[in-house]
Enzyme design. Sequence first.
Site, PDB file in Angstrom:
ATOM      1  N   VAL A   1       0.829  -1.213   0.000  1.00 40.86           N
ATOM      2  CA  VAL A   1       0.000   0.000   0.000  1.00 40.86           C
ATOM      3  C   VAL A   1       0.858   1.255   0.000  1.00 40.86           C
ATOM      4  CG1 VAL A   1      -2.174  -0.889   0.877  1.00 40.86           C
ATOM      5  CG2 VAL A   1      -0.385  -0.274   2.474  1.00 40.86           C
ATOM      6  N   ASP A   2       2.033   1.159   0.602  1.00 42.45           N
ATOM      7  CA  ASP A   2       2.917   2.336   0.617  1.00 42.45           C
ATOM      8  C   ASP A   2       3.441   2.652  -0.779  1.00 42.45           C
ATOM      9  OD1 ASP A   2       2.617   1.669   3.215  1.00 42.45           O
ATOM     10  OD2 ASP A   2       4.709   1.073   3.547  1.00 42.45           O
TER      11      ASP A   2
END
Length: 717
Positions: free
Chosen positions: A575-576
């Site tokens: 997700v980062d």
Amino acid sequence: KSWARTLSARSTNPSPRPISTATLQPLTNFVPPSAAGQTGTALMAQQLLSSRSRLLSASAIDRSYLADHALSISDPDAYWSEIAANNYHWEKSFDASTVLKYNFHASKGPIHIEWFKGGKTNISYNVVDRWAEDTPEKTALIFEGNDPSETASYTFKELKAKVFRVANVLKAKGVKKGDRVALYLPMTVDLPISMLACARIGAVHSVVFGGFSSDALAARIKDSGSKVLITADGVGRGEKVINLKSIADTAMDSLGAEDQVETCLVLERLNEEQLKDNPTASHRDPSRDVDFAAACAAVSDDCPVTWMDAEDPLFILYTSGSTGTPKGVLHTTGGYMVYSGETFRNVFDYKGAPSDIFWCTADCGWITGHSYLAYGPLLSGCTSIVFEGVPNYPDASRFWSTVERHKVTQFYTAPTALRALMREGDEPVKKHDLSSLRILGTVGEPINPAAWDWYNEIVGKGNCPIVDTWWQTETGGHMLTPLPNKWPLKPGSATLPFYGVAPALIDPSSEEELEGNDVHGHLCMKQPWPGMARSLWNNHERFEEVYFSQFDGYYCTGDGAQRDEDGYFWVTGRVDDVLIVSGHNIGTAEVESSFVGHGDVAEAAVVGFPHEVKGEAIYCYVTLNQGVEGSEDLRWELKKKVAEELGAFCRPDVVHFTPALPKTRSGKIMRRILRKIADPSETDKLLAGDLECLGDISTLADEAIVHDLVEGLREPC
Ligand code: ATP
Ligand code: MG
């Protein structure tokens, strides 16, 4: 007891259904949809999909899968208790009325997960005794040494004797149920055998990949509290010799009194010549070091089994550290056994054929080696290959010559290995007879469509379904994965959930679950599956914090995913790693895929960096094919290609040519390091030699590459 029953359970091995060739046809030229369904690619993807939507109507998906998956979610107790009872030996049955007990809500008390409570079993018994009784002369393990002329094979009967001897050695050294044993070994059969020996007596194994440094080994010995270490004098890896004993000595010497290893069993693997070049590999400390082979020869080859509660710890395995300090993931006995066995049989289409030879190229130092080299195949009585070598030694055809020689039927490897081999062209593949292959698999990272196509066409000759399996150390086994011939494939998509897996996509801002198709969010799980981790070793708080604190009631994987129009999942990366450029969400995997689609590019890694106007801008690290030089023209051409394919707002700001990318020892790109190097506010410090901001780089395969990358900042990009 009849083990014949074991391969005929209801949903686990349905007889193959005739399926039209149209549904087997992979959708080639498919472009992965974007992270948020907003970019040009998503539109393209949708157009492609709608033109082919006939193939993807629900009728293209095997009905027995749909029914069994629905049951596995609505009534996990009924679904898993039948599989567990039919396919595995339980010395004492579990309580069929409460097969699963759990809490996923941090708001309602401690997170806990229990499967098959009340049951007593032993995973090593289910591998060893069971098949030694049923198919004693069948080959359990085939060893393929670093030197291709060194091969050997072991039947289930031989495996049993070897496992029992190692178990007796451990017992003689005082190892009891619940004690931890660290394994720092080359990929010889001694590694899975030692794992099985630990499990037989209830000891918890902690395998440390044989490529790790002394610091990494010491940290894992200390954290797990292992008092016994099994290692080797050394190992040949390609042309090189790795002096494992001297690394292990440095690690043990660095530990304080209370963390000391009491017994170090040493496998003698090096030949005289290798020892001459590595004299420290012969060093022995008589108060601690014991010759492994001699100790095994001196004990009995019979060893009683220790029955384990279903929730007794089985092993600890540290994650690869792509995103931060490695986590000591804890798996327990019953659930892991059932899940690794069932995923193996379904995903690799194993129905008990004696001619099936399964090859997972992963090292047992990773979860893939645990679940799909050691436990999964052997629990099913399937022959499994143990590969000590590397893909490019003695040459780039090593994988393919090995497939040909051992008549491998199912082959499982990582996209990073495929991309490296693709770089060498098609000839090394084409000169070998790969007609034994029937299933190809990948794991570890998203596979870009160009590599997928190459795997499909050049290796599989278009005849082998590709199972792109998405899962994690924490999940114990496959989670999102094709099941061969049960639905059409799309290159780059891990497709649909395995039985018992209930994925949810969560919108991080509203914290709501996204309903329907064509959505993108954080990939989470709504309910437990048997193979999931129960905790982090000695750190349940971190377990709750990392996986359960973001969204109450969900296991949070840390990956982002898209569910497309047809309900297929596309993992878009951590997700980062989703970039927001001028308000558009862009998955790094998508931009990388566009780069790798260029004939000169071998590999690409994309990160964002802060940009005054766009919010975030795109920074690409690119490695080129053999013989290609990075030039200003090529840089311009690549930027243009990405802009044309994905939309002008995706035009990369920086293209940084580099001889290699920083990877973990499991072959994954460490994007957190690349993000720091791309960040203009860190440039001055980095160029002055201060690498502090890069964080823990101890799990990097080659630390020197960091210096090359930093030096590259001096060049205009
Ligand atoms: P750490 O958790 O320490 O950062 P890690 O996540 O790299 O390390 P693993 O458990 O070995 O350690 O890797 C799991 C991750 O690998 C997944 O979360 C996902 O990001 C990636 N991954 C694995 N298989 C696939 C796949 N088929 N497609 C896309 N990504 C995958
Ligand atoms: Mg992870």
